[in-house]
Structure formats: structure tokens, C-alpha cells
Design a protein around this motif. Structure first.
Motif, PDB file in Angstrom:
ATOM      1  N   LEU A 137     -15.503 -22.365 -39.038  1.00  0.00           N
ATOM      2  CA  LEU A 137     -15.573 -22.272 -40.507  1.00  0.00           C
ATOM      3  C   LEU A 137     -17.025 -22.317 -41.001  1.00  0.00           C
ATOM      4  O   LEU A 137     -17.377 -21.619 -41.959  1.00  0.00           O
ATOM      5  N   TRP A 152      -9.991 -22.243 -47.480  1.00  0.00           N
ATOM      6  CA  TRP A 152     -10.269 -23.550 -46.887  1.00  0.00           C
ATOM      7  C   TRP A 152     -10.311 -24.572 -48.007  1.00  0.00           C
ATOM      8  O   TRP A 152     -10.332 -24.216 -49.178  1.00  0.00           O
ATOM      9  N   ASN A 153     -10.308 -25.826 -47.632  1.00  0.00           N
ATOM     10  CA  ASN A 153     -10.397 -26.854 -48.656  1.00  0.00           C
ATOM     11  C   ASN A 153     -11.089 -28.117 -48.150  1.00  0.00           C
ATOM     12  O   ASN A 153     -12.131 -28.494 -48.645  1.00  0.00           O
ATOM     13  N   CYS A 154     -10.511 -28.752 -47.105  1.00  0.00           N
ATOM     14  CA  CYS A 154     -11.022 -30.082 -46.730  1.00  0.00           C
ATOM     15  C   CYS A 154     -12.122 -30.067 -45.687  1.00  0.00           C
ATOM     16  O   CYS A 154     -12.936 -30.968 -45.610  1.00  0.00           O
ATOM     17  N   LYS A 155     -12.121 -29.060 -44.836  1.00  0.00           N
ATOM     18  CA  LYS A 155     -13.014 -28.999 -43.672  1.00  0.00           C
ATOM     19  C   LYS A 155     -12.889 -30.252 -42.803  1.00  0.00           C
ATOM     20  O   LYS A 155     -13.842 -30.723 -42.189  1.00  0.00           O
ATOM     21  N   ALA A 156     -11.686 -30.791 -42.747  1.00  0.00           N
ATOM     22  CA  ALA A 156     -11.459 -32.005 -41.951  1.00  0.00           C
ATOM     23  C   ALA A 156     -10.123 -31.943 -41.219  1.00  0.00           C
ATOM     24  O   ALA A 156      -9.627 -32.976 -40.767  1.00  0.00           O
ATOM     25  N   GLY A 157      -9.514 -30.770 -41.154  1.00  0.00           N
ATOM     26  CA  GLY A 157      -8.247 -30.643 -40.426  1.00  0.00           C
ATOM     27  C   GLY A 157      -7.085 -31.311 -41.112  1.00  0.00           C
ATOM     28  O   GLY A 157      -6.108 -31.686 -40.460  1.00  0.00           O
ATOM     29  N   LYS A 158      -7.167 -31.468 -42.435  1.00  0.00           N
ATOM     30  CA  LYS A 158      -6.107 -32.203 -43.118  1.00  0.00           C
ATOM     31  C   LYS A 158      -5.383 -31.420 -44.215  1.00  0.00           C
ATOM     32  O   LYS A 158      -4.319 -31.827 -44.656  1.00  0.00           O
ATOM     33  N   CYS A 159      -5.965 -30.321 -44.689  1.00  0.00           N
ATOM     34  CA  CYS A 159      -5.302 -29.618 -45.801  1.00  0.00           C
ATOM     35  C   CYS A 159      -4.457 -28.450 -45.309  1.00  0.00           C
ATOM     36  O   CYS A 159      -3.580 -27.969 -46.028  1.00  0.00           O
ATOM     37  N   GLY A 160      -4.710 -27.972 -44.112  1.00  0.00           N
ATOM     38  CA  GLY A 160      -3.918 -26.878 -43.550  1.00  0.00           C
ATOM     39  C   GLY A 160      -4.224 -25.519 -44.145  1.00  0.00           C
ATOM     40  O   GLY A 160      -3.447 -24.580 -43.998  1.00  0.00           O
ATOM     41  N   SER A 161      -5.377 -25.377 -44.809  1.00  0.00           N
ATOM     42  CA  SER A 161      -5.677 -24.115 -45.503  1.00  0.00           C
ATOM     43  C   SER A 161      -6.325 -23.057 -44.622  1.00  0.00           C
ATOM     44  O   SER A 161      -6.196 -21.869 -44.890  1.00  0.00           O
ATOM     45  N   CYS A 162      -7.084 -23.483 -43.610  1.00  0.00           N
ATOM     46  CA  CYS A 162      -7.989 -22.547 -42.947  1.00  0.00           C
ATOM     47  C   CYS A 162      -7.379 -21.915 -41.692  1.00  0.00           C
ATOM     48  O   CYS A 162      -8.112 -21.521 -40.783  1.00  0.00           O
ATOM     49  N   LEU A 220      -7.004 -23.798 -36.512  1.00  0.00           N
ATOM     50  CA  LEU A 220      -7.698 -24.133 -37.748  1.00  0.00           C
ATOM     51  C   LEU A 220      -9.172 -23.790 -37.557  1.00  0.00           C
ATOM     52  O   LEU A 220      -9.810 -24.256 -36.602  1.00  0.00           O
ATOM     53  N   CYS A 273     -11.631 -24.849 -39.194  1.00  0.00           N
ATOM     54  CA  CYS A 273     -12.499 -26.019 -39.392  1.00  0.00           C
ATOM     55  C   CYS A 273     -12.444 -26.993 -38.228  1.00  0.00           C
ATOM     56  O   CYS A 273     -13.219 -27.945 -38.187  1.00  0.00           O
TER      57      CYS A 273
HETATM   58 FE1  FES Z   1      -8.543 -28.138 -44.413  1.00  0.00          FE
HETATM   59 FE2  FES Z   1      -9.256 -26.641 -42.317  1.00  0.00          FE
HETATM   60  S1  FES Z   1     -10.158 -26.673 -44.301  1.00  0.00           S
HETATM   61  S2  FES Z   1      -7.543 -27.945 -42.504  1.00  0.00           S
END
Ligand code: FES
Length: 248
Positions: A33, A51-61, A71, A73
Motif C-alpha cells: 500500500l 484503503w482506510n486504516c493501514k493496520a489490517g483492521k478495516c478490510g478495505s485494501c 491486504l 497494507c
Molecule cells: Fe485497512 Fe488495509 S487499509 S485493512
């Protein structure tokens, strides 16, 4: 890993598109990412990536990286050999809106069809008691970040688009299993699991489990136990008799 990489990215919209190669700088410790963001900041400012969280928690990427659902990110660039071309494509199972962004709304439509948690009205707030084993089972399912990598990789819809309307995929079969196994849920979800959510299509190949970024044991802990419960109901002699005389 400082240097440059060739990023091969799917670009396009409306069902039309192609792979485009970019040479992008990569710095130590970066994930895919980060490199996509650098690409947006330099050669491809109009690149669409969710993308959203860049922490593996939002499931967007969620994307496919060298053909594997991942993912962006949580995929480190040092996973790839120096000089290796890294190919990033959108999830194949869902319609592409633009570039790496898919329309995953069919999943949410399926989610809305699941009858919600149905506790016994006689059990009042504060009276719920659960064994630790039940708590842990529910907690495992609740780790899901709804990245839909499991649904993306599931061959039932990946290879057969026409199954989408009547197969909810591992994500929402797991939700049905979660509720079915909840000690305070009173609804019998076995019939809808089979008839409305397509549990019978699942042939437990475990592809979903393999790509889950939360390491949820989707097949072993949700899908197989749900299949066992459906089989128990189907072959229950009373249920069989009821079916024969048209009661159930
Ligand atoms: Fe949130 Fe990858 S940006 S899971």
C-alpha cells in the motif's frame, strides 16, 4: 529493501482495462500500500485504490498481489525477490468500479438477509451467562474485518458468477454459524443456511481459511460444524416424518 520495483497495476473501468507497468521507489519496511500511495503521489495521481486504516483492521485494501488475494497494507515488499515484478490487480470475483476498487455491495445485500440475533425474551439483560468455550468461539468469528478475501477466493462464485445471488460465501455462512452456535440465540438457522445461503455449494476446500488475514479457521470452526448441524436436522427422524406429511 531500498531501491526500485516494477509495479504492474491493473488500470481501467467499466469492464475495460489493462495492466500498466510503473517503476516506483521502495523504502525499507514498506508494504504494497505504501508503494501504491507513492505511485499515486508521482506517476499515477488518478489511480483508484481503497484503503482506510493501514493496520489490517478495516478490510478495505483487499486486492490480488501476484495472483494471491491479500491486504495491500499487510503485504510487505520484502516478500518479493529483488527485481521481481509485483502485479496488483483488483479482486477478481467482484465487479470493478475503477482500477483496484471493486463493488462489494452484493456481500452487504446478503448480510441484510440474515435474521438478526434472536434471544429468548424471557432472558433479561444481565442474565446472560456463557461458558468460556462459547465466548471464545464467538470471539473468533467476531475477528472478521469483512475484507471479503474469503468470498473473493471461493470458487463457487469466483468461477460461477451466476451463483452470487444464492450463495452468501464463507463470510456470511460464518455469520450464520456464529448465530446458530450462540447459546442464547433461539432461531433455528439450519434450514436457511442450506436453502437461502447455499451451504451445500461449499465443498470445504479451505481456500477461504488460507487467505483469511485474521487466521480465522472458517472451514473447521464455522462451515463444517454448520454442515453437521444441517445434516443432523435433515436426518432427524422426526424432521423426516414431518417433511413426509408436509409439516416442515
Ligand atoms: Fe485497512 Fe488495509 S487499509 S485493512
Amino acid at each position: 529493501m531500498n531501491g526500485e520495483t516494477t509495479l504492474r497495476v491493473w488500470r481501467g473501468e467499466g469492464g475495460e482495462g489493462r495492466l500498466v507497468d510503473y517503476t516506483v521507489a521502495v523504502e525499507e519496511g514498506e508494504v504494497v500500500l505504501d508503494v501504491l500511495h507513492r505511485l499515486q503521489a508521482t506517476a499515477a495521481p488518478d489511480l483508484a485504490v481503497r484503503w482506510n486504516c493501514k493496520a489490517g483492521k478495516c478490510g478495505s485494501c483487499s486486492v490480488e498481489i501476484n495472483g494471491r488475494p491479500r491486504l495491500a497494507c499487510m503485504t510487505r515488499m520484502n516478500l518479493f525477490a529483488p527485481g521481481e515484478t509485483v502485479t496488483v490487480t483488483p479482486m477478481r470475483t467482484f465487479p470493478v468500479i475503477r482500477d483496484l476498487v471493486c463493488d462489494v455491495s452484493a456481500n452487504y445485500r446478503k448480510a441484510r438477509e440474515i435474521p438478526s440475533f434472536t434471544p429468548d425474551p424471557a432472558t433479561r439483560p444481565g442474565e446472560f451467562r456463557m461458558s468460556q468455550a462459547d465466548v471464545q468461539r464467538q470471539q473468533e468469528f467476531r475477528k472478521c474485518i469483512e475484507c471479503f478475501l474469503c468470498n473473493n477466493v471461493c470458487h463457487v462464485i469466483r468461477d460461477h458468477e451466476d451463483n452470487t445471488a444464492h450463495f452468501s460465501g464463507p463470510r456470511y455462512l460464518m455469520r450464520v454459524a456464529e448465530l446458530e452456535m450462540h447459546p442464547y440465540d433461539t432461531a433455528d438457522r439450519r434450514k436457511i443456511a442450506q436453502e437461502e445461503f447455499g451451504l451445500g455449494y461449499c465443498n470445504i476446500t479451505k481456500c477461504c481459511t488460507e487467505v483469511c488475514p485474521e487466521n480465522i479457521q472458517i472451514t473447521d470452526n464455522a462451515l463444517i460444524p454448520l454442515k453437521e448441524r444441517v445434516a443432523d436436522r435433515r436426518y432427524d427422524p422426526l424432521v423426516w416424518l414431518g417433511r413426509r406429511i408436509g409439516l416442515r
